[in-house]
Design a protein around this motif. Structure first.
Motif, PDB file in Angstrom:
ATOM      1  N   LEU B 137       0.829  -1.213   0.000  1.00 36.20           N
ATOM      2  CA  LEU B 137       0.000   0.000   0.000  1.00 36.20           C
ATOM      3  C   LEU B 137       0.866   1.267   0.000  1.00 36.20           C
ATOM      4  O   LEU B 137       0.438   2.311  -0.478  1.00 36.20           O
ATOM      5  CB  LEU B 137      -0.934  -0.003   1.220  1.00 36.20           C
ATOM      6  N   ALA B 138       2.083   1.127   0.534  1.00 27.45           N
ATOM      7  CA  ALA B 138       2.962   2.293   0.611  1.00 27.45           C
ATOM      8  C   ALA B 138       3.536   2.659  -0.754  1.00 27.45           C
ATOM      9  O   ALA B 138       4.072   3.745  -0.945  1.00 27.45           O
ATOM     10  CB  ALA B 138       4.096   2.019   1.597  1.00 27.45           C
ATOM     11  N   ARG B 139       3.447   1.757  -1.705  1.00 26.06           N
ATOM     12  CA  ARG B 139       3.997   2.040  -3.036  1.00 26.06           C
ATOM     13  C   ARG B 139       3.144   3.084  -3.754  1.00 26.06           C
ATOM     14  O   ARG B 139       1.923   3.063  -3.648  1.00 26.06           O
ATOM     15  CB  ARG B 139       4.016   0.764  -3.888  1.00 26.06           C
ATOM     16  N   GLU B 140       3.818   3.920  -4.473  1.00 24.62           N
ATOM     17  CA  GLU B 140       3.087   4.957  -5.205  1.00 24.62           C
ATOM     18  C   GLU B 140       2.544   4.388  -6.521  1.00 24.62           C
ATOM     19  O   GLU B 140       1.463   4.740  -6.965  1.00 24.62           O
ATOM     20  CB  GLU B 140       4.010   6.128  -5.483  1.00 24.62           C
ATOM     21  N   HIS B 141       3.385   3.510  -7.115  1.00 24.05           N
ATOM     22  CA  HIS B 141       2.976   2.879  -8.374  1.00 24.05           C
ATOM     23  C   HIS B 141       3.179   1.380  -8.277  1.00 24.05           C
ATOM     24  O   HIS B 141       4.156   0.931  -7.688  1.00 24.05           O
ATOM     25  CB  HIS B 141       3.815   3.397  -9.548  1.00 24.05           C
ATOM     26  N   VAL B 142       2.244   0.639  -8.843  1.00 23.81           N
ATOM     27  CA  VAL B 142       2.431  -0.812  -8.967  1.00 23.81           C
ATOM     28  C   VAL B 142       2.169  -1.156 -10.428  1.00 23.81           C
ATOM     29  O   VAL B 142       1.027  -1.153 -10.885  1.00 23.81           O
ATOM     30  CB  VAL B 142       1.469  -1.600  -8.053  1.00 23.81           C
ATOM     31  N   THR B 143       3.260  -1.370 -11.134  1.00 20.11           N
ATOM     32  CA  THR B 143       3.106  -1.590 -12.567  1.00 20.11           C
ATOM     33  C   THR B 143       2.976  -3.070 -12.857  1.00 20.11           C
ATOM     34  O   THR B 143       3.729  -3.890 -12.356  1.00 20.11           O
ATOM     35  CB  THR B 143       4.306  -1.012 -13.337  1.00 20.11           C
ATOM     36  N   LEU B 144       1.975  -3.366 -13.645  1.00 21.25           N
ATOM     37  CA  LEU B 144       1.709  -4.763 -13.978  1.00 21.25           C
ATOM     38  C   LEU B 144       1.692  -4.877 -15.496  1.00 21.25           C
ATOM     39  O   LEU B 144       1.071  -4.051 -16.167  1.00 21.25           O
ATOM     40  CB  LEU B 144       0.334  -5.123 -13.412  1.00 21.25           C
ATOM     41  N   SER B 145       2.385  -5.886 -16.021  1.00 19.99           N
ATOM     42  CA  SER B 145       2.257  -6.056 -17.472  1.00 19.99           C
ATOM     43  C   SER B 145       1.178  -7.080 -17.754  1.00 19.99           C
ATOM     44  O   SER B 145       1.032  -8.082 -17.064  1.00 19.99           O
ATOM     45  CB  SER B 145       3.584  -6.428 -18.117  1.00 19.99           C
ATOM     46  N   ARG B 146       0.456  -6.765 -18.725  1.00 13.52           N
ATOM     47  CA  ARG B 146      -0.696  -7.570 -19.096  1.00 13.52           C
ATOM     48  C   ARG B 146      -0.547  -7.973 -20.554  1.00 13.52           C
ATOM     49  O   ARG B 146      -0.023  -7.198 -21.344  1.00 13.52           O
ATOM     50  CB  ARG B 146      -1.943  -6.686 -19.020  1.00 13.52           C
ATOM     51  N   PHE B 147      -1.028  -9.118 -20.897  1.00 11.12           N
ATOM     52  CA  PHE B 147      -0.997  -9.510 -22.311  1.00 11.12           C
ATOM     53  C   PHE B 147      -2.391  -9.336 -22.893  1.00 11.12           C
ATOM     54  O   PHE B 147      -3.332  -9.981 -22.467  1.00 11.12           O
ATOM     55  CB  PHE B 147      -0.492 -10.941 -22.464  1.00 11.12           C
ATOM     56  N   THR B 148      -2.502  -8.426 -23.819  1.00  9.77           N
ATOM     57  CA  THR B 148      -3.794  -8.203 -24.450  1.00  9.77           C
ATOM     58  C   THR B 148      -3.683  -8.649 -25.901  1.00  9.77           C
ATOM     59  O   THR B 148      -2.619  -9.089 -26.342  1.00  9.77           O
ATOM     60  CB  THR B 148      -4.189  -6.712 -24.411  1.00  9.77           C
ATOM     61  N   LYS B 149      -4.783  -8.524 -26.609  1.00 15.21           N
ATOM     62  CA  LYS B 149      -4.784  -8.918 -28.026  1.00 15.21           C
ATOM     63  C   LYS B 149      -3.772  -8.108 -28.827  1.00 15.21           C
ATOM     64  O   LYS B 149      -3.243  -8.550 -29.827  1.00 15.21           O
ATOM     65  CB  LYS B 149      -6.180  -8.718 -28.628  1.00 15.21           C
TER      66      LYS B 149
END
Lengths: 618, 240
Positions: B137-149
């Motif tokens: 929760l303390a993180r400002e950003h949580v980047t997640l990579s997603r695989f889309t079409k």
């Protein structure tokens, strides 16, 4: 395979169900699905449709028989469809046996598994389903603890390629026959007879064909020498017929699926049989005679259907609903009664000559879908050969009326590779398409789309064309390419069937029991969903033929003689072989045969001695 | 008459896809003998609209639907008649008649809460869990990579998460998650767990995951209200 209980299967399946495509396919919890008490019923039947849920649930026969069997308090009937490839992979990985939707009971736990044979290209799915269920494929490998594996439907009129996998077949209409068979199975459960004795007993039921009792010998050249029946069973098995269709069982509380199925609407069967006499059409031969339901029955059924399903569309189904003698009044009455509730009507099978644009207009709520006509052949000569009594004038009149009423999309269905077809007939298809398109342009319609679809003629058992070969693949492909090149106008859209699957369809349609090992080999090497172009793998089949030394041309491309013994000669649709011979002659003479419904009897042989007759209600 | 109804979508009904849900309600209402209102135009559709889609397999304890019917009728009777025609797992909880000009669900709903039950791959202490959640929760950003079409894309899921709590119960952890939802998108609850496992090394067995949406809300100035609540509803309808 591990023996799983229904509860265990359910628990396991629920763990991965959210991850497979369309999980609603695998749950029997739809509206109107019937959950019966397993322990309070004597006979448990799994009705198996060898294709995916959306296809199987669109089939009227499946729906009729599911509810019919369940209408008997002592019988339980559940459904099972072929799991799509993703579901199959997961089930195999987790070692979960094929189960029936309603109770999650494994198929193995049922007394009977009944497959419906709607098209030849679903045969490998049957083997796949048995295998997934952990049921031995071969009848001789199965024991008393295994269910009886039975099959019916149109392909049961030549089921020979499935001999060895299926214990017995049901020919004809099952409304009376199937409950009789299930009654015998109930007795068998109470007082078991040896397998052969039971089979001999069930073989006495009208339309039941037990292949074990019929022995086939072959000539050195591969043709059949003779088919011999053991004593105590009918020499020729004749189909079962429902005598009074009007009073016959019809479900008015059908299952309403959650996911969208192919024909997602109420189905009202207005009549059965067709006597138009198209010479390529198996349905037109094996479902004779024509029997209509009365207006009163249909209106009562419609009322019940609307109340029990909540659907907003009702299809008036039959082989040719425009020919139903009360079609106008039935449409008017249904719209009068249910139109305000937003209920519309669809007519899925209209013929050009019975087509009335007023009729189409009254049923079509929106005009987004086009109108479909099936002239089947490009010239009058060839239409006479196939006895499709439709003229160019009929078609152009219908098209003109449709354009004037505001339609701009028309679909035309043709067949290529019909007997006696020449280049002229192929040019006739292009010619007809152009005439229809030009008519539309002349009448000021813009954005005209004429979709031309060609299927490939597949000779079918019990039709006047059963002796005919299928045209060679290469020349069919040439014709398709020619049509494609000549239908390039932007007003045209050209679709055509795949040659490879139509060829295989012909092999099995005209096949004999020597093809059973081929099916098994192909299945074991990965063939399934052969009717799905994205799943069909030609290579497996090429290898199968090579490996087993079977020549597919012998079946698909060989013209048979009238005095050849056909693999299905011991099975009888009620239409006499002599009539088929005469019709074949007449075809080659380009002579039309009339519809006996409105004229004199043409002598097909169905009516005499069977307690049935043509029944028109209008 | 426009009705707003709260309902459950649990048990086997959780497998009904969002796209199929309109048909399920439409047919149930027709079987109930209630005439719906239809959209005007070429392709008439019944006026039935839902809030944010629920993923197939996720249960919803309190979802909402708006239905337009042609004739005035008693609310209780309408609910009772429709309930009778609905499949098991869809239970109508509450309803109200909407006032003229009320905004549709999709215009007022902007938050959702989830309860997620997940097995621990290894046993951990409660302190370790709280530490992990706190750090996340303390993180400002949580980047997640997603695989889309269209190939891999990256998105920051942190801004969508409004609340995240977790507690150990036996061999599983129960998470309570509240997220913001909007037309610009949101975060899927399992994405939060995936990143908790990856970024904070929490040993979560995501194969054995059970997600329930406990509610969807109208969130305004830090306060969650139900789209059925008269005051909050009208106020919001006017303000937004």
């Amino acid at each position: 395979m591990t023996k799983y209980t229904a509860a265990e299967i359910r628990r396991q399946v629920e763990r991965f169900l959210p991850k497979v495509l369309k999980p609603s396919r695998y749950l029997g919890t739809e509206w109107n699905a019937i959950q019966k008490d397993w322990h309070k019923t004597d006979v448990h039947m799994a009705f198996a449709f060898p294709d995916v849920y959306e296809v199987g649930m669109s089939h009227l026969g499946t729906r009729i028989l599911y509810h019919l069997v369940n209408s008997y308090p002592e019988f339980l009937c559940e459904r099972v469809f072929t799991p799509w490839v993703d579901m199959e992979a997961t089930m195999r990985e987790k070692n979960i046996p094929l189960y029936a939707l309603e109770s999650f009971q494994p198929l193995q736990a049922f007394d009977v598994v009944g497959f419906t044979l709607q098209y030849e290209m679903s045969y490998t799915n049957i083997l796949n389903m048995l295998d997934l269920a952990g049921i031995p494929l071969r009848t001789e490998e199965r024991g008393a603890e295994d269910p009886w594996i039975i099959a019916g439907g149109p392909c049961a009129f030549n089921p020979e390629p499935l001999v060895g996998f299926i214990d017995f077949f049901l020919l004809g209409e099952s409304e009376e026959q199937l409950p009789e068979v299930l009654g015998l199975i109930a007795e068998q459960k109470k007082n078991p007879l040896p397998r052969q004795d039971f089979l001999r007993r069930v073989a006495q039921v009208q339309g039941v064909y037990v292949p074990d009792f019929y022995h086939v010998n072959y000539k050195p050249d591969g043709r059949i020498e003779k088919i011999e029946a053991e004593s105590g069973v009918p020499v020729v098995v004749e189909k079962a017929i429902v005598q009074d269709l009007d009073q016959a069982f019809f479900p008015t509380n059908p299952v309403v699926p959650y996911l969208e199925i192919v024909h997602d609407r109420m189905m009202l069967e207005v009549m059965r049989g067709c006597s138009r006499g198209c010479r390529f059409c198996q349905a037109g031969m094996i479902y004779r005679p024509v029997r209509e339901r009365s207006l009163e029955t249909l209106l009562k059924q419609t009322e019940e259907l609307v109340r029990s399903t909540g659907y907003d569309e009702i299809a008036l189904t039959s082989l040719s609903s425009g020919d139903y003698s009360c079609i106008q009044p039935v449409i008017e009455k249904i719209l009068e009664k249910h139109g305000d509730e937003g209920v519309g009507i669809s007519l899925p099978s209209l013929r050009v000559d019975s087509f009335d644009v007023e009729l189409a207009e009254s049923v079509q709520k929106t005009r987004k879908s086009g109108l479909t006509f099936a002239p089947e052949a490009g010239t009058q000569r060839l239409r006479d050969v196939i006895n499709k009594g439709v003229t160019e004038e009929n078609l152009l009149n219908a098209a003109e009326a449709a354009f004037k009423k505001g339609w701009s999309t028309i679909k035309l269905y043709f067949m290529v590779g019909l007997p006696t077809e020449t280049q002229e007939d192929i040019d006739g298809i292009i010619d007809l398409a152009k005439k229809v398109a030009n008519l539309g342009t002349k009448l000021g319609r813009r954005n005209i789309t004429i979709t031309i679809s060609t299927s490939i003629f597949v000779p079918k058992a019990h039709t006047p064309f059963q002796w005919e070969p299928q045209e060679a693949k290469a020349s069919v492909e040439l014709k398709q390419r020619y049509l494609k090149e000549n239908l390039r106008d932007r007003r045209f859209k050209y679709n055509y069937h795949d040659v490879k699957t139509s060829y295989l369809e012909a092999v099995f349609a005209k096949g004999d029991r020597r093809l059973a090992p081929l099916l098994e080999w192909a299945f074991k090497h990965g063939a399934r969903f052969d009717g799905w172009s994205d799943q069909f793998c030609e290579e497996v089949w090429i290898n199968a033929f090579k490996e087993l030394g079977i020549d597919p041309h012998f079946y698909a491309n060989r013209a048979m003689d009238y005095d050849d013994i056909l693999p299905w000669d011991h099975l009888e649709s009620g239409v006499a072989k002599q009539f088929l011979v005469e019709e074949h002659h007449r075809a080659l003479q380009e002579a039309k045969t009339i519809d006996c419904r409105h004229n004199v009897c043409t002598g097909c042989g169905i009516c005499p001695g069977r307690g049935v007759q043509i029944e028109l209600k209008g | 008459m426009r009705l707003r109804i709260a309902y459950t979508k649990v048990e086997d009904a959780k497998y009904i896809a969002h796209l199929d849900l309109t048909r399920v309600f439409e047919r149930a209402i027709r079987r109930a003998g209630i005439t719906m209102s239809y959209t005007e135009g070429f392709n008439q559709r019944p006026k039935i609209s839902f809030g944010f889609a629920l993923a197939v397999g996720t249960e919803g304890e309190r979802e909402y639907v708006d239905i337009d019917i042609q004739r005035e009728m008693d609310l209780g009777e309408a609910l009772a008649r429709i309930q009778e025609q609905l499949p098991p797992g869809i239970r109508l909880l509450q309803g109200r008649v909407l006032t003229q000009g009320a905004k549709p669900l999709m215009a007022v709903l902007n938050a959702a809460s989830y309860r997620m039950r997940v097995l621990m791959a290894l046993p951990i202490l409660p302190e370790r869990l709280q530490e992990g959640i706190g750090a996340w929760l303390a993180r400002e950003h949580v980047t997640l990579s997603r695989f889309t079409k269209r190939g891999p894309t990256e998105k920051d899921i942190r801004p969508w998460v409004k609340r995240l709590e977790g507690e150990i119960h036996g061999d599983e952890i129960i998470f309570e998650l509240e997220v913001e939802m909007g037309n610009a998108g949101s975060v899927r609850p399992e994405e939060v767990l995936v990143s908790l496992r990856e970024l904070e090394n929490l040993p979560l067995d995501l194969e054995a995951l059970h997600i329930k949406r406990t509610g969807v809300h109208v969130s305004y100035q830090g306060e969650n209200t139900s789209p059925l609540e008269h005051d909050g509803f009208v106020q919001l309808a006017e303000q937004s």
